[in-house]
Design a protein around this motif. Sequence first.
Motif, PDB file in Angstrom:
ATOM      1  N   UNK A 159       0.899  -1.238  -0.024  1.00 13.89           N
ATOM      2  CA  UNK A 159      -0.039  -0.163  -0.024  1.00 13.89           C
ATOM      3  C   UNK A 159       0.731   0.941  -0.016  1.00 13.89           C
ATOM      4  N   UNK A 160       0.262   2.278  -0.451  1.00 14.12           N
ATOM      5  CA  UNK A 160       0.836   3.503  -0.278  1.00 14.12           C
ATOM      6  C   UNK A 160       0.127   4.283   0.692  1.00 14.12           C
ATOM      7  N   UNK A 161       0.766   5.450   1.426  1.00 15.92           N
ATOM      8  CA  UNK A 161       0.000   6.060   2.212  1.00 15.92           C
ATOM      9  C   UNK A 161       0.064   7.696   2.267  1.00 15.92           C
ATOM     10  N   UNK A 162      -0.993   8.392   2.480  1.00 14.10           N
ATOM     11  CA  UNK A 162      -1.408   9.985   2.496  1.00 14.10           C
ATOM     12  C   UNK A 162      -2.088  10.173   3.792  1.00 14.10           C
ATOM     13  N   UNK A 163      -1.440  11.307   4.383  1.00 13.99           N
ATOM     14  CA  UNK A 163      -2.077  11.612   5.647  1.00 13.99           C
ATOM     15  C   UNK A 163      -3.056  12.654   5.079  1.00 13.99           C
ATOM     16  N   UNK A 164      -4.402  12.484   5.682  1.00 15.04           N
ATOM     17  CA  UNK A 164      -5.391  13.249   5.176  1.00 15.04           C
ATOM     18  C   UNK A 164      -6.288  13.756   6.374  1.00 15.04           C
ATOM     19  N   UNK A 165      -6.306  15.213   6.502  1.00 13.86           N
ATOM     20  CA  UNK A 165      -7.288  15.627   7.528  1.00 13.86           C
ATOM     21  C   UNK A 165      -8.545  14.932   7.746  1.00 13.86           C
ATOM     22  N   UNK A 166      -8.769  14.875   8.991  1.00 12.21           N
ATOM     23  CA  UNK A 166     -10.046  13.792   9.205  1.00 12.21           C
ATOM     24  C   UNK A 166     -11.125  14.212   8.494  1.00 12.21           C
ATOM     25  N   UNK A 167     -11.503  15.465   8.422  1.00 15.24           N
ATOM     26  CA  UNK A 167     -12.630  16.098   7.738  1.00 15.24           C
ATOM     27  C   UNK A 167     -12.799  15.804   6.194  1.00 15.24           C
ATOM     28  N   UNK A 213      -1.279  16.171  13.705  1.00 11.41           N
ATOM     29  CA  UNK A 213      -2.189  16.269  14.536  1.00 11.41           C
ATOM     30  C   UNK A 213      -3.672  16.522  13.612  1.00 11.41           C
ATOM     31  N   UNK A 214      -4.661  15.773  13.937  1.00 14.34           N
ATOM     32  CA  UNK A 214      -5.902  16.098  13.229  1.00 14.34           C
ATOM     33  C   UNK A 214      -5.955  15.303  11.948  1.00 14.34           C
ATOM     34  N   UNK A 215      -4.937  14.666  11.312  1.00 17.55           N
ATOM     35  CA  UNK A 215      -4.740  13.797  10.263  1.00 17.55           C
ATOM     36  C   UNK A 215      -5.000  12.291  10.378  1.00 17.55           C
ATOM     37  N   UNK A 216      -5.317  11.658   9.557  1.00 15.89           N
ATOM     38  CA  UNK A 216      -5.432  10.313   9.388  1.00 15.89           C
ATOM     39  C   UNK A 216      -4.892   9.477   8.475  1.00 15.89           C
ATOM     40  N   UNK A 217      -3.786   8.555   8.787  1.00 12.64           N
ATOM     41  CA  UNK A 217      -3.344   7.627   7.493  1.00 12.64           C
ATOM     42  C   UNK A 217      -4.200   7.150   6.632  1.00 12.64           C
TER      43      UNK A 217
END
Length: 260
Positions: A159-167, A213-217
Motif C-alpha cells: 500500500x501507499x499512504x497519504x496523511x489526510x485531515x480527518x474532515x 495532529x488532526x490527520x488520519x493515515x
Amino acid sequence: MDVADLTPAQARERFRSGERKPTAGWCRGWTQANLIAVPAALRYDLLLFAHHNPQACPVLDVGEPGAHATALFGGDLRTDLPGYRLYRDGKPVADLDRVTEEWREDLVPFLIGCSFTFERALLAAGVPVRHLELGTNVPMYVTDVACASAGSLSGPLVVSMRPVPEALVKTAAEVSGRYPRVHGAPVHVGDPAAIGIGDLARPDFGDAVEVREGEVPVFWACGVTPQAAIMASGVEFAIGHLPGHMAILDVRDDDYRVED
C-alpha cells in the motif's frame, strides 16, 4: 522548466540522459505506471494474479515478449524510466539506471496503474498530498494482507499512504474512487497495525512523511504489489521499476476517470 510542465517525451529524454528522481508531480495530467517485466512462461500467471487482485494490480498495458515499448508507452522501457530494480530467484540484486543489457528476449512487460494518477484530482478537491508538498517519494508499506494467489504467484498487498485531515477522508475516498483502473478508493483508513504495518516512520519503499495532529493515515493499494509477489514466489528473473520512479505514459489522467 518545472517538471510538472514536461511532456512524457521530454521527461523520458531526461531519464534516458541520466536524471534519477521519483516521478510524483512530473508531467501534470499525464498518466504514470508501474513496470514489471517477467519471463513469458509467467505471463499468464501474472495476468491471472492481476485479475484476482484488480485493485492492487490494474493492468493498463502489456507488451509482446522481448518488446521494450507498448501501445501506451512510446519510449524505451529499458532506458526511459528513472530507475529499475533487478530480481533473481525472488531477491532484489541490483538497482540500475538502465536495463538495456539485462532485458531478455522472453521478457513480457506489464504496465500497472499508479495512484499518482489521481493526486492532481485530490489537490483540486482540497485534499493535501504531503509527499508532493515535500518533494519526496510516496511512502509504501508491505502489509500482512495476503493477495489472492494465481498459478505460481502469491504474495502480500503493498500500500501507499497519504496523511489526510480527518474532515477530508470522505472526500479523498470519493475522488480517488473515480479512478478505479488506477487503484481507486482506499483499502484502509486509520490504524496501520490493523494491516500489519508496525511503524509508519519506516516504510518498506519510498520516504516517510509526518502524520500531523488532526490527520488520519489513508492507505491505497499500490502497484509495487507485483514486485512483492516476485519476491515471495522466488521468481527466477524479473525487472521492475524502482518504487516511485515510474513509467510516464502517452495517455491522460482523465482517460481513467469515471463519471459519478
